[in-house]
Design an enzyme around this catalytic site. Sequence first.
Site, PDB file in Angstrom:
ATOM      1  N   GLY A  57      35.665  47.124  44.812  1.00 54.74           N
ATOM      2  CA  GLY A  57      33.774  46.966  43.557  1.00 54.74           C
ATOM      3  C   GLY A  57      34.190  46.611  42.413  1.00 54.74           C
ATOM      4  N   GLU A  90      39.600  49.536  48.327  1.00 52.82           N
ATOM      5  CA  GLU A  90      40.002  48.252  49.059  1.00 52.82           C
ATOM      6  C   GLU A  90      39.602  47.110  47.896  1.00 52.82           C
ATOM      7  OE1 GLU A  90      36.714  48.628  51.661  1.00 52.82           O
ATOM      8  OE2 GLU A  90      37.605  49.783  53.017  1.00 52.82           O
ATOM      9  N   PRO A  91      39.738  46.850  46.884  1.00 52.89           N
ATOM     10  CA  PRO A  91      40.032  45.617  46.523  1.00 52.89           C
ATOM     11  C   PRO A  91      39.838  44.687  46.432  1.00 52.89           C
ATOM     12  CG  PRO A  91      41.894  47.170  45.078  1.00 52.89           C
ATOM     13  CD  PRO A  91      41.501  47.446  46.688  1.00 52.89           C
ATOM     14  N   GLY A  92      39.058  43.533  46.013  1.00 54.29           N
ATOM     15  CA  GLY A  92      39.271  41.914  47.026  1.00 54.29           C
ATOM     16  C   GLY A  92      38.733  41.173  45.392  1.00 54.29           C
ATOM     17  N   ARG A  93      37.345  41.379  44.202  1.00 59.04           N
ATOM     18  CA  ARG A  93      37.522  40.598  43.689  1.00 59.04           C
ATOM     19  C   ARG A  93      38.464  40.328  42.121  1.00 59.04           C
ATOM     20  NH1 ARG A  93      32.264  38.459  42.056  1.00 59.04           N
ATOM     21  NH2 ARG A  93      31.659  40.592  43.295  1.00 59.04           N
ATOM     22  N   TYR A 109      24.026  33.975  43.797  1.00 57.37           N
ATOM     23  CA  TYR A 109      23.826  34.175  42.477  1.00 57.37           C
ATOM     24  C   TYR A 109      24.232  34.333  41.420  1.00 57.37           C
ATOM     25  CZ  TYR A 109      27.404  35.820  46.842  1.00 57.37           C
ATOM     26  OH  TYR A 109      28.101  36.197  47.839  1.00 57.37           O
ATOM     27  N   CYS A 149      22.841  16.897  47.842  1.00 58.32           N
ATOM     28  CA  CYS A 149      21.712  16.886  47.714  1.00 58.32           C
ATOM     29  C   CYS A 149      20.833  17.877  47.983  1.00 58.32           C
ATOM     30  CB  CYS A 149      21.168  15.683  48.554  1.00 58.32           C
ATOM     31  SG  CYS A 149      22.056  14.237  48.704  1.00 58.32           S
ATOM     32  N   GLU A 150      20.842  19.088  46.740  1.00 53.36           N
ATOM     33  CA  GLU A 150      20.304  19.971  46.262  1.00 53.36           C
ATOM     34  C   GLU A 150      20.635  20.140  44.798  1.00 53.36           C
ATOM     35  OE1 GLU A 150      20.129  22.727  48.866  1.00 53.36           O
ATOM     36  OE2 GLU A 150      21.174  22.313  50.627  1.00 53.36           O
TER      37      GLU A 150
HETATM   38  N1  LLP Z   1      35.037  46.929  50.717  1.00 56.07           N
HETATM   39  C1  LLP Z   1      33.935  46.505  50.736  1.00 56.07           C
HETATM   40  C2  LLP Z   1      33.793  46.934  52.923  1.00 56.07           C
HETATM   41  C3  LLP Z   1      33.391  46.072  50.931  1.00 56.07           C
HETATM   42  O1  LLP Z   1      31.917  44.837  51.993  1.00 56.07           O
HETATM   43  C4  LLP Z   1      33.900  44.864  49.755  1.00 56.07           C
HETATM   44  C5  LLP Z   1      33.050  43.555  49.433  1.00 56.07           C
HETATM   45  C6  LLP Z   1      34.994  45.082  49.214  1.00 56.07           C
HETATM   46  C7  LLP Z   1      35.346  46.180  50.215  1.00 56.07           C
HETATM   47  C8  LLP Z   1      35.456  44.148  48.256  1.00 56.07           C
HETATM   48  O2  LLP Z   1      34.910  44.282  47.371  1.00 56.07           O
HETATM   49  P1  LLP Z   1      35.080  43.308  45.721  1.00 56.07           P
HETATM   50  O3  LLP Z   1      35.824  44.432  45.046  1.00 56.07           O
HETATM   51  O4  LLP Z   1      36.060  42.105  45.944  1.00 56.07           O
HETATM   52  O5  LLP Z   1      34.501  43.649  44.781  1.00 56.07           O
HETATM   53  N2  LLP Z   1      30.167  36.304  47.695  1.00 56.07           N
HETATM   54  C9  LLP Z   1      29.918  37.796  46.428  1.00 56.07           C
HETATM   55  C10 LLP Z   1      31.114  39.472  46.477  1.00 56.07           C
HETATM   56  C11 LLP Z   1      30.558  40.123  48.028  1.00 56.07           C
HETATM   57  C12 LLP Z   1      30.972  41.171  48.438  1.00 56.07           C
HETATM   58  C13 LLP Z   1      30.906  41.976  49.702  1.00 56.07           C
HETATM   59  N3  LLP Z   1      31.818  42.683  50.351  1.00 56.07           N
HETATM   60  C14 LLP Z   1      30.672  37.542  45.381  1.00 56.07           C
HETATM   61  O6  LLP Z   1      30.596  36.552  45.393  1.00 56.07           O
HETATM   62  O7  LLP Z   1      30.440  38.146  44.468  1.00 56.07           O
END
Ligand code: LLP
Length: 415
Positions: free
Chosen positions: A239, A274-277, A317, A343-344
């Site tokens: 997050g 659990e970092p993603g972004r 978003y 086309c949107e």
């Molecule tokens: N763990 C869980 C259980 C999650 O649901 C998520 C993201 C993460 C970790 C990773 O979160 P992050 O570190 O990436 O913030 N598509 C949207 C974001 C959706 C996030 C969903 N869950 C966007 O483009 O902003």
Amino acid sequence: MKPFPFRAGELYCEGVPVREIAARVGTPAYLYSCGRIRERYGQFVRALGGNNNLICYAVKANDNLALLRLLAGEGAGFDIVSGGELYRVLKAGGRASRVVFSGVGKTAEEIDYALKAGILLFNCESESELRLLSERAVKKKIRARVALRVNPQVNAKTHPYIATGLREHKFGIPIRDAEKLFVSVHGWPGLELAGLSCHIGSQISDLAAFQEALQKILLLAGQLSRAGFPVRYLDAGGGLAVPYRPGDTTPTIAAYGKAIRWVLNGHDLQLIVEPGRSVVADAGILLTRVIHTKSTGRKQFVIVDAAMNDLIRPALYDGYHEIRHVQSRRRPVEKCDVVGPVCETGDFIARNRDLPAAEPGDLLAIFMAGAYGFVLSSNYNARPRAVEVLVDGEQWRVGRRREKMSDLIRGEGLD
Ligand code: LLP
């Protein structure tokens, strides 16, 4: 490092002029900087400190195989939300023993697959899911390690589509029901209740929100341990926000780590994040070429070959992505909408953006596209999905080739 520096008025990815890559692979194209991904992952390693933690990269942010392999090589674990993501992780060389499985709707088939692979932890979000997991594990004569995903009811103040920490959201078990459920499930066969987890949303800048959530979870862990149910794992979710707009200030990974460690101080728990972004967002750009420009009298449009099917964040978003010319242009700045061919009316990359006037053939770079970019792309309007390129120093290679027309009809028959 600066993954996308300008040198002599021209954009590079690490040591390679992006114009050269575009000339070879075409556009739209996603480019990822391997050096930057390693650097960001390394920042998490240092920020969390010590050995008693596991960084599980959230695969959903970018599930490109080569990128997963790179992170596996750095020692990352993985947070998955589907059997498909587990398949990708294993194909990329990730170790199942470092995988946590999140999500509200795991199916029996997905559970069986993850049990067989031997993942570390199932983050479970309902009694119904726990029942199914217990059943499937008993069938296999094994015990599944489980963390209850608790919804701590913390307002993460982010876009409503990506906030998850409140009662009105589908995620997690409301914190006040969690102790009762934990205790009642404890004796179920096939389960080893080993932890607690939470994830309060995405693109969160407020470190206090993470701390508040963790404090609540720690309180619960304390109650459980006093009741004779000690907790081993604490999964704090992902997050952490990244700065999309020039001038945005978001906490550093180091500050995030410090904030979390401060709350955990003195607790003997294995921390999982659990970092993603925050690992991949700024390591990626989407390269696109201007097809046409047009003016309606009211508005100036720059029509590019990337569209909402390639990058849906602006449409979905209201996401902001900085756009720059790949070759600096000394042209008058115009206010324009950068739009794709779909086309949107919702098909836009940017609206009312000041950009040096664009001309057909110009290359533009859309920044911060490494996370939730390609993964959310589709074939809408029968558009083949973009190519993905990995750049490492002076070297680059295609991680995933551009889709061909024949890919568009794969699996379809006429009778
Ligand atoms: N763990 C869980 C259980 C999650 O649901 C998520 C993201 C993460 C970790 C990773 O979160 P992050 O570190 O990436 O913030 N598509 C949207 C974001 C959706 C996030 C969903 N869950 C966007 O483009 O902003």
